[in-house]
Design an enzyme around this catalytic site. Structure first.
Site, short mmCIF file in Angstrom:
data_model
loop_
_atom_site.label_atom_id
_atom_site.label_comp_id
_atom_site.label_asym_id
_atom_site.label_seq_id
_atom_site.Cartn_x
_atom_site.Cartn_y
_atom_site.Cartn_z
N GLU A 360 0.83 -1.20 0.00
CA GLU A 360 0.00 0.00 0.00
C GLU A 360 0.87 1.25 0.00
O GLU A 360 0.50 2.27 -0.57
CB GLU A 360 -0.95 0.01 1.20
CG GLU A 360 -1.99 1.12 1.14
CD GLU A 360 -3.10 0.94 2.15
OE1 GLU A 360 -4.08 0.24 1.84
OE2 GLU A 360 -2.99 1.49 3.27
N HIS A 391 6.10 -26.75 3.59
CA HIS A 391 5.23 -27.81 3.08
C HIS A 391 4.20 -27.26 2.10
O HIS A 391 3.22 -27.94 1.80
CB HIS A 391 4.54 -28.51 4.26
CG HIS A 391 5.49 -29.13 5.22
ND1 HIS A 391 6.02 -30.40 5.04
CD2 HIS A 391 6.05 -28.66 6.36
CE1 HIS A 391 6.85 -30.68 6.03
NE2 HIS A 391 6.89 -29.64 6.84
N LYS A 515 -12.81 2.32 -3.17
CA LYS A 515 -13.92 2.61 -2.26
C LYS A 515 -15.00 3.42 -2.97
O LYS A 515 -16.20 3.16 -2.82
CB LYS A 515 -13.41 3.39 -1.05
CG LYS A 515 -12.53 2.62 -0.10
CD LYS A 515 -12.07 3.52 1.04
CE LYS A 515 -11.12 2.84 1.98
NZ LYS A 515 -10.63 3.76 3.05
#
Length: 552
Positions: A360, A391, A515
């Site tokens: 960001e 893994h 937004k």
């Protein structure tokens, strides 16, 4: 533009030569390599010897940092100048961890007294909770606190409370802290099914107090409390609002409008970015879990790194060196992926925290002057606990086609305070196993086949090229202080890289655009008007949502 500078051109020429050399060759050619590329500060040890660079590389990179004005930028940041150019304000998260006796006058105002007034208010609140004296509307002590926030109002507190779970204070009224961030309500719904409304309080954390994700959860929480506590012959609604909500925001007006009692509001300043905010009132959940003394130790550790950042020459400066390693990989070795690999279960959320902090901040493509950059900036960052990642995606690290820079992070000591001797011995053995895996993985990533004793010819699917660069960060021990220093190290690393790239790490206009467009789309979904303005794909998706609603 920085890529037009002499220092950049020299690095390009140097990279063309050095990129042909394998890390195993660099180690063989430099017997003192580990000592040459290892630094210590604030309880941390940074080993950069497994980076694909040489002493000459670092000399060139330091010249680039000088040419980009990094020393002056550090001073401007810490002095409170308006380094957030697009929003025309300072970025003063470092002021949140200044000691009470310090002074930082910014544009005629000493910021330190206000910061410490908020810390004192937090101290008073935490003391009430830990004494069992913060009571709900029916008179029962609060036992569960749900933090409602998203982004920096969630990721930082979540990461730190989990990392410092060993530092819960003894002999206090236990407060369980929970986090809900998703706007779909799935996290919150789980808590509302399990928690007792009489003993549950919500902390609303939002810098602007307009974030739809947080407010949608807050409205649901308010309705839940009112339905269960104020119905029938229930308690007064004003008392519910007073005793079951705390607000943390830069907007007193918005908190008042929503109904947060003035006495239960904590101050948050415009000069602190959300992803840099855990050091202040946004850190209330941390203080509720660890106690204020440990919260203050977190600030002390971060301040120690701030001082190191300001006072230490660049050649020995941990944030600068870590930043330069990233610049070298991204811009000169064309390594655009970066994995964060902590070898301590308490750091489970550290990679997610850094994903926001770095991407960001530095996920930008335009300079301060509005020019489009002609070079790469922030790499794609991701990660997981190292023992689990072994893994999962380490196969790609060892034998895939993608070059990846890795940060290995581990504490040197653990479990010293476990009282039972046998249990302590077993746990210390597990810690040694964890360190062995951490050290072994970075070694194999560096050396490839050369890390294996010669056991004869091997087929291609059992060969390992190595030459994957990595940094290793060792904490003396994971404490509030060293965690504070670790977080501050990465904050400053981000700033140094942004300075070299000429971008602003303190705004997030891409997030703001998302937004805004989401708000417009929500209005179309709800009003059934304006669909014609959408593209064909989005129209079809909205129509599918309408059809699903109508089918009920």
């Amino acid at each position: 533009m920085i890529n037009e500078s002499a220092a950049w051109r020299e690095l390009e020429a140097h990279a063309a030569e050095l990129s042909q050399r394998h890390l195993r060759e660099l180690f063989a050619a430099e017997p003192d390599r580990q000592a040459c590329f290892t630094r210590h500060a604030a309880g941390l040890t940074l080993d950069l010897s497994k980076q694909r660079w040489s002493a000459e590389t670092l000399t060139h990179l330091l010249a680039l940092a000088e040419q980009a004005g990094v020393p002056g930028a550090i001073e401007r940041l810490l002095a409170g100048e308006r380094v957030n150019v697009s929003e025309d304000r300072p970025a003063l998260h470092t002021a949140l961890r200044l000691p009470a006796e310090a002074s930082l006058v910014v544009e005629g105002e000493d910021l330190v007294p206000a910061v410490h007034r908020t810390l004192e208010r937090m101290t008073e609140m935490v003391a009430l909770f830990h004494a069992g004296q913060w009571r709900g509307a029916t008179g029962k002590p609060i036992r569960d606190v749900v933090n409602l926030g998203v982004g920096g109002s969630d990721l930082g507190p979540l990461m730190v409370t989990h990392a410092l779970t060993d530092y819960r204070p003894d002999d206090v009224h236990t407060i369980e802290v929970h986090f809900a961030s998703t706007m779909d309500g799935s996290q919150l719904a789980d808590y509302l099914l399990r928690l007792n409304p009489e003993t549950t309080l919500f902390v609303l954390s939002s810098k602007s107090f307009t974030t739809i994700d947080t407010l949608s959860n807050a409205n649901t929480a308010r309705d839940w409390l009112m339905a269960r506590l104020a119905g029938g012959d229930g308690v007064d609604t004003a008392l519910i609002m007073r005793q079951h909500f705390i607000g943390v925001s830069a907007s007193t007006e918005k908190m008042n409008e929503w109904g947060i009692a003035p006495a239960h509001q904590l101050e948050f300043w415009e000069w602190v970015g959300g992803r840099y905010s855990l050091w202040g009132a946004i850190g209330l959940p941390i203080a509720l879990v660890t106690g204020m003394s440990h919260f203050r130790a977190l600030l002390t550790g971060a301040h120690a790194m701030d001082r190191h950042f300001r006072e230490t020459p660049m050649a020995d400066n941990l944030p600068v060196l870590l930043a330069l390693a990233g610049i070298w990989n991204v811009n000169f070795l064309d390594i655009r992926a970066h994995s964060i690999l902590p070898y301590d279960g308490r750091l489970e959320y550290f990679a997610a925290y850094l994903e926001q902090l770095e991407m960001e901040s530095n996920g930008k493509s335009v300079t301060h002057e509005g020019r489009e950059v002609g070079y790469a900036t922030c790499p794609v960052l991701w990660g997981q606990l190292g023992p689990n990642a072994q893994h999962a995606f380490y196969q790609l690290l060892h034998q895939g086609t993608q070059a990846v820079e890795c940060d290995f992070i581990a504490p040197l000591r653990r479990y010293d305070r476990v009282e039972d001797a046998a249990t302590r011995a077993h746990l210390k053995g597990q810690h040694r196993l964890t360190l062995a895996n951490c050290f072994a993985q970075s070694r194999v990533l560096m050396l490839g086949d050369d890390a294996i004793d010669d056991d004869g010819p091997r087929p291609g699917h059992k060969r390992y090229r190595g030459n994957q660069p990595s940094s290793t960060l060792l904490l003396d021990e994971l404490t509030p202080s060293t965690l504070g220093a670790l977080i501050a190290l990465y904050e400053h690393k981000v700033f140094v890289q942004a300075t070299i790239w000429g971008i602003n790490p303190f705004d997030q206009w891409g997030v703001e655009l998302g937004k805004r467009i989401a708000g417009e789309t929500q209005r179309i979904l709800e009003s059934h008007q304006g669909l014609a303005t959408m593209d064909a794909s989005t129209r079809a998706l909205i129509e599918a949502a309408w059809a699903a609603e109508e089918s009920l």
